[in-house]
Design an enzyme around this catalytic site. Structure first.
Site, PDB file in Angstrom:
ATOM      1  N   ASP A   1       0.865  -1.189   0.000  1.00  0.00           N
ATOM      2  CA  ASP A   1       0.000   0.000   0.000  1.00  0.00           C
ATOM      3  C   ASP A   1       0.895   1.229   0.000  1.00  0.00           C
ATOM      4  O   ASP A   1       1.878   1.273   0.751  1.00  0.00           O
ATOM      5  CB  ASP A   1      -0.901  -0.028   1.252  1.00  0.00           C
ATOM      6  CG  ASP A   1      -2.117   0.878   1.108  1.00  0.00           C
ATOM      7  OD1 ASP A   1      -1.925   2.074   0.858  1.00  0.00           O
ATOM      8  OD2 ASP A   1      -3.246   0.371   1.249  1.00  0.00           O
TER       9      ASP A   1
ATOM     10  N   LEU B   1      -0.176   4.137   0.903  1.00  0.00           N
ATOM     11  CA  LEU B   1      -0.771   5.011   1.927  1.00  0.00           C
ATOM     12  C   LEU B   1      -1.266   6.331   1.345  1.00  0.00           C
ATOM     13  O   LEU B   1      -1.368   7.329   2.058  1.00  0.00           O
ATOM     14  CB  LEU B   1       0.217   5.254   3.086  1.00  0.00           C
ATOM     15  CG  LEU B   1       0.681   3.979   3.811  1.00  0.00           C
ATOM     16  CD1 LEU B   1       1.641   4.332   4.954  1.00  0.00           C
ATOM     17  CD2 LEU B   1      -0.503   3.198   4.372  1.00  0.00           C
TER      18      LEU B   1
ATOM     19  N   GLY C   1      -4.956   4.879   1.985  1.00  0.00           N
ATOM     20  CA  GLY C   1      -5.007   3.903   3.079  1.00  0.00           C
ATOM     21  C   GLY C   1      -4.300   4.467   4.304  1.00  0.00           C
ATOM     22  O   GLY C   1      -3.628   5.498   4.241  1.00  0.00           O
TER      23      GLY C   1
ATOM     24  N   ASP D   1       4.267   1.316  -4.220  1.00  0.00           N
ATOM     25  CA  ASP D   1       3.265   1.662  -5.222  1.00  0.00           C
ATOM     26  C   ASP D   1       3.096   0.506  -6.214  1.00  0.00           C
ATOM     27  O   ASP D   1       4.085  -0.133  -6.608  1.00  0.00           O
ATOM     28  CB  ASP D   1       3.773   2.905  -5.973  1.00  0.00           C
ATOM     29  CG  ASP D   1       2.676   3.603  -6.715  1.00  0.00           C
ATOM     30  OD1 ASP D   1       2.305   4.709  -6.310  1.00  0.00           O
ATOM     31  OD2 ASP D   1       2.180   3.028  -7.717  1.00  0.00           O
TER      32      ASP D   1
ATOM     33  N   TYR E   1     -12.916   6.556 -14.670  1.00  0.00           N
ATOM     34  CA  TYR E   1     -12.833   5.469 -13.688  1.00  0.00           C
ATOM     35  C   TYR E   1     -13.482   4.196 -14.223  1.00  0.00           C
ATOM     36  O   TYR E   1     -12.924   3.090 -14.116  1.00  0.00           O
ATOM     37  CB  TYR E   1     -13.526   5.915 -12.392  1.00  0.00           C
ATOM     38  CG  TYR E   1     -13.631   4.840 -11.351  1.00  0.00           C
ATOM     39  CD1 TYR E   1     -12.582   4.569 -10.493  1.00  0.00           C
ATOM     40  CD2 TYR E   1     -14.800   4.080 -11.228  1.00  0.00           C
ATOM     41  CE1 TYR E   1     -12.676   3.577  -9.524  1.00  0.00           C
ATOM     42  CE2 TYR E   1     -14.904   3.083 -10.273  1.00  0.00           C
ATOM     43  CZ  TYR E   1     -13.840   2.834  -9.428  1.00  0.00           C
ATOM     44  OH  TYR E   1     -13.949   1.844  -8.487  1.00  0.00           O
TER      45      TYR E   1
ATOM     46  N   ASN F   1     -21.940  -0.352  -4.229  1.00  0.00           N
ATOM     47  CA  ASN F   1     -21.417   0.636  -3.273  1.00  0.00           C
ATOM     48  C   ASN F   1     -21.134  -0.019  -1.923  1.00  0.00           C
ATOM     49  O   ASN F   1     -22.048  -0.506  -1.275  1.00  0.00           O
ATOM     50  CB  ASN F   1     -22.404   1.794  -3.124  1.00  0.00           C
ATOM     51  CG  ASN F   1     -22.437   2.661  -4.378  1.00  0.00           C
ATOM     52  OD1 ASN F   1     -22.778   2.195  -5.455  1.00  0.00           O
ATOM     53  ND2 ASN F   1     -22.053   3.911  -4.235  1.00  0.00           N
TER      54      ASN F   1
ATOM     55  N   ARG G   1     -23.279  15.444  -9.921  1.00  0.00           N
ATOM     56  CA  ARG G   1     -21.858  15.351 -10.263  1.00  0.00           C
ATOM     57  C   ARG G   1     -21.696  14.830 -11.685  1.00  0.00           C
ATOM     58  O   ARG G   1     -22.424  13.913 -12.091  1.00  0.00           O
ATOM     59  CB  ARG G   1     -21.181  14.350  -9.348  1.00  0.00           C
ATOM     60  CG  ARG G   1     -20.882  14.841  -7.983  1.00  0.00           C
ATOM     61  CD  ARG G   1     -20.343  13.656  -7.203  1.00  0.00           C
ATOM     62  NE  ARG G   1     -19.774  14.051  -5.940  1.00  0.00           N
ATOM     63  CZ  ARG G   1     -19.358  13.190  -5.028  1.00  0.00           C
ATOM     64  NH1 ARG G   1     -19.453  11.886  -5.250  1.00  0.00           N
ATOM     65  NH2 ARG G   1     -18.839  13.599  -3.900  1.00  0.00           N
TER      66      ARG G   1
END
Ligand code: UD2
Length: 320
Positions: free
Chosen positions: A35, A37, A40, A58, A146, A175, A273
């Site tokens: 991770d 971060l 996270g 990464d 995305y 979701n 949005r």
């Protein structure tokens, strides 16, 4: 659960990833977390101490991936830029992470003898097809960078299966909500934002008229879907929806959270949005029939449990 000997969880310090790590550890699996971060947090996995191996790095770093994936039987690829609207703002960055990063994860996996890669895909790939609920064989119409990136990841997974014999399973999350979902950014999940507002006594904003629908699934149910995807023979090479099939509109969601929090506040309404989809509800027939998956947590109870977490000063989201 059938035993997994050693798993790599990319994004394992994140919201979904850290719950997955908890469950893997509880099942006696050796776990490596990768991770960077960026979204996270160490505190999501700190309680596991040296029971896991944490690598800060990464997924675009091919050299590092080749090292950390060695010896892993299964890779759970959860790392991503997860926000639709962030991908609309900065498509290049989310493309690098979500597409290039994903290819690097797949490539390192096939080079190092990983048995199976579980890919976190998204219901965003369906776009605005008005037919409800969404079934996996529907025509896809991504509406945001995305969504394109997640769909591209699915195609890569399929191609890596064909070309290199790497087993992959793509899970189209609807979701997801639950404890550890970080409310701190405007791009955070709506439940985490609404809970933060309700707890702080602040007025929430609803984008659009609040009539948009979503299918919210509790994070621990998503974890169970991942474990089935990793261990069931029938899952290999397939794509599955991971949702509940139960729908709620965003305005009703606010009313429900307000009611559970004893707050009565009218939201402010802002324009919808860009890239937002109107209706989203899953058909989970395929994953039920193929893998025996059923969500266990009802929305209301899941919200009660999540709210308890947000209100607990020793656990809640403000603790860094
Ligand atoms: C979720 C996932 C995304 C992708 C997508 C698939 C998150 C954070 N993102 O995006 O990764 O899988 O589903 O469709 O889970 N909203 C408000 N007020 C707020 C925040 C949000 O009205 O303060 C609305 C927002 O415009 C949207 C809905 O609530 O209509 C859900 O928003 P979200 O950001 O939680 O999730 P979504 O569906 O955009």
């Amino acid at each position: 659960m059938k035993k997994i000997s050693h798993a790599l969880v990319t994004g394992g310090a994140g919201f979904i990833g850290s719950h997955l790590v908890d469950e893997l550890v509880a099942n006696g699996c050796r776990v490596t977390v990768l991770d960077n971060l960026s979204t996270g947090h160490r505190h999501n996995i700190d309680h596991l101490g040296d029971r896991i191996e944490f690598i800060e790095g990464d997924i675009r770093d091919a050299g590092l991936l080749n090292q950390v994936v060695k010896g892993c039987e299964v890779v759970f690829h959860q790392a991503a830029v997860v926000s639709v609207s962030l991908s609309v703002r900065d498509p290049s960055h989310s493309c690098e992470v979500n597409d290039l990063g994903t290819v690097r994860v797949l490539d390192a996996s096939r080079r190092n003898g990983v048995r199976r890669v579980i890919m976190a895909s998204s219901s965003a790939v369906y776009g605005d097809d008005p037919r409800m609920p969404k079934t996996e064989d529907m025509a896809l119409k991504p509406l945001s960078p995305y969504a394109v990136q997640k769909l591209t990841g699915e195609f890569y997974a399929s191609v890596f299966g064909e070309l290199y014999g790497l087993e992959t399973v793509c899970l189209r999350y609807f979701n997801v909500f639950g404890p550890r979902q970080d409310p701190s950014s405007p791009y955070s999940g709506v439940i985490s934002i609404f809970m933060n507002k309700a707890t702080a006594g602040e007025v929430p904003t609803i984008f659009g008229d609040g009539g948009q629908s979503r299918d919210f699934i509790y994070v621990k149910d998503v974890v169970r879907a991942n474990l089935l995807a990793a261990t069931e023979t029938a899952a290999a090479g397939r794509v599955f929806n991971v949702g509940t099939g139960v729908v709620i509109r965003i305005l009703d969601l606010w009313k429900l959270i307000g009611g559970l929090s004893n707050v009565q506040m009218d939201p402010v309404f802002d324009p919808p949005r860009a890239g937002d989809i109107r209706e989203s509800v899953s058909d989970i027939g395929r994953i039920r029939q193929s893998l025996g998956f059923r969500p266990h947590m009802a929305l209301r109870q899941g919200l009660i449990d999540t709210l308890a977490w947000y209100r607990n000063p020793s656990q809640g989201p403000r603790k860094k």
